[in-house]
Design an enzyme around this catalytic site. Structure first.
Site, PDB file in Angstrom:
ATOM      1  CG  MET A  26      -2.139  -4.429 -38.887  1.00 33.68           C
ATOM      2  SD  MET A  26      -1.692  -6.226 -38.478  1.00 33.68           S
ATOM      3  CE  MET A  26      -2.993  -6.579 -37.421  1.00 33.68           C
ATOM      4  N   PRO A  27       0.806  -1.798 -36.613  1.00 33.58           N
ATOM      5  CG  PRO A  27       1.842  -0.650 -34.950  1.00 33.58           C
ATOM      6  CD  PRO A  27       1.187  -1.878 -35.300  1.00 33.58           C
ATOM      7  CE1 TYR A  28       6.305   0.452 -44.108  1.00 27.97           C
ATOM      8  CE2 TYR A  28       6.651  -1.520 -43.399  1.00 27.97           C
ATOM      9  CZ  TYR A  28       6.830  -0.700 -43.979  1.00 27.97           C
ATOM     10  OH  TYR A  28       7.999  -0.595 -45.122  1.00 27.97           O
TER      11      TYR A  28
END
Lengths: 64, 64, 64, 64, 64, 64
Positions: free
Chosen positions: B1-3
Site C-alpha cells: 500500500m505505500p504510494y
C-alpha cells in the site's frame, strides 16, 4: 522546509512564476519563520481539459 | 500500500528511474514490511523553470 | 531536489521510517545522481479507515 | 471544498474524463454533503514509463 | 491504477467515506475502463484551521 | 484556481498560517492574475519524525 506545491491552470508566464516564487518565499521568511533557502516551491501547470469544477471540465471535449 | 510520489527535476533516464523504482520497492520489502506488488512509485519530472528554491526559479525567465 | 512523498498505512515504527528514509536517500545518490542532502522524504501515515481499494475502505464503518 | 487529485495512466479520452468528473461531483453531492460547485477534480495523466508497481516500471527502458 | 487523493474538510463520517469510495470506484469501472481492484482512494481530512479560501482561513485564530 | 498545498514542519501558530494564507492570496492576485476567492491554500503540518533530509529523520527514534 516548507514544500509548496502549486497546481494551477497553465498559461502563466515565466515572469509570473518568478514573481510568485519570490513572494511566497518572502511570505515564509516574514510570517513563517523559515530560512529563505529552505523554501521549495514547485509549479504544476494543469491543462483546462484536466481541471473540473462542479463536475464540468473547464475545457470540454469537442462537440459537447 | 505505500504510494510513493517522487517529484524531481526532469532529465533522469528511463534506466535511472527503473533502478530507483526497484531500490524503493526493495526498501519497502526489507524495512517497511510491505508486499512487493503493493508498492506503487510514480515519478513526476519537473522542469527547472517550475522549481524554485529560496524564491528563485532554477531556470530564470530569459533576460533575468 | 527529489521530493519523495510517501503515503502509507499507519502503524510503521520510527525505526522503520528511519531505515526507509536512509535507503531512499541511498537510492537517489546511487541511481539518481542526487546530492544526499537534497533528498527530502516525507511520510504520511494514513488510517485504514481513510484508504479504500476497489471501492472498499480497509477499515469499514462499525456494523458493515 | 473537496480537492480530488487523480493520478492515472495516460491515454484516457476527454469524454472519459468528463464523465469521471461528473460522476465524482455527483458522488460528493449525494454522499459527501458537498455543494456541487465546490468540488474540484484535477487529472494528472502519468506515462507508463513513470509508473512502477512492485519495483517494475510499466514501460521498461528499451532493451530491458 | 488510478490513485485518487481526496483532500476535504474534516467531519465526514465513516459511512460517507465508504459510500464515496464505492461511488468513485464505480465511476472508474464504468467510465474509466479501470479494473475495480486497481482503484485506490485515499482521504485526507483537513481541519478548517488549515484550509484558506481567498486568503482567509475557514477557522480563524481566536480573537480575529 | 490555484490549489496551493503547503507541507511544512508542525509547530506554526494559527496566526502564522493566517498571515501566510493572506500573503499567498495577495501574491496570486498581484502576480498571478487570479481572482482572490479562487485561491485555495491548504496546510499540512508534518511531524519532525515524518520528515527526512539527506536520509535522516529530523527527529530520530529514541536511542539513535
Amino acid at each position: 522546509m516548507p514544500y509548496v506545491k502549486i497546481e494551477m491552470l497553465d498559461g502563466r508566464s515565466a515572469e509570473q512564476k518568478a514573481a510568485l516564487a519570490r513572494a511566497i518565499a518572502d511570505a515564509f521568511v516574514e510570517h513563517g519563520g523559515a530560512k529563505r533557502e529552505s523554501v521549495w516551491v514547485v509549479f504544476d501547470d494543469v491543462a483546462r481539459s484536466n481541471w473540473a469544477i462542479g463536475g464540468e471540465l473547464l475545457e470540454k471535449p469537442a462537440g459537447k
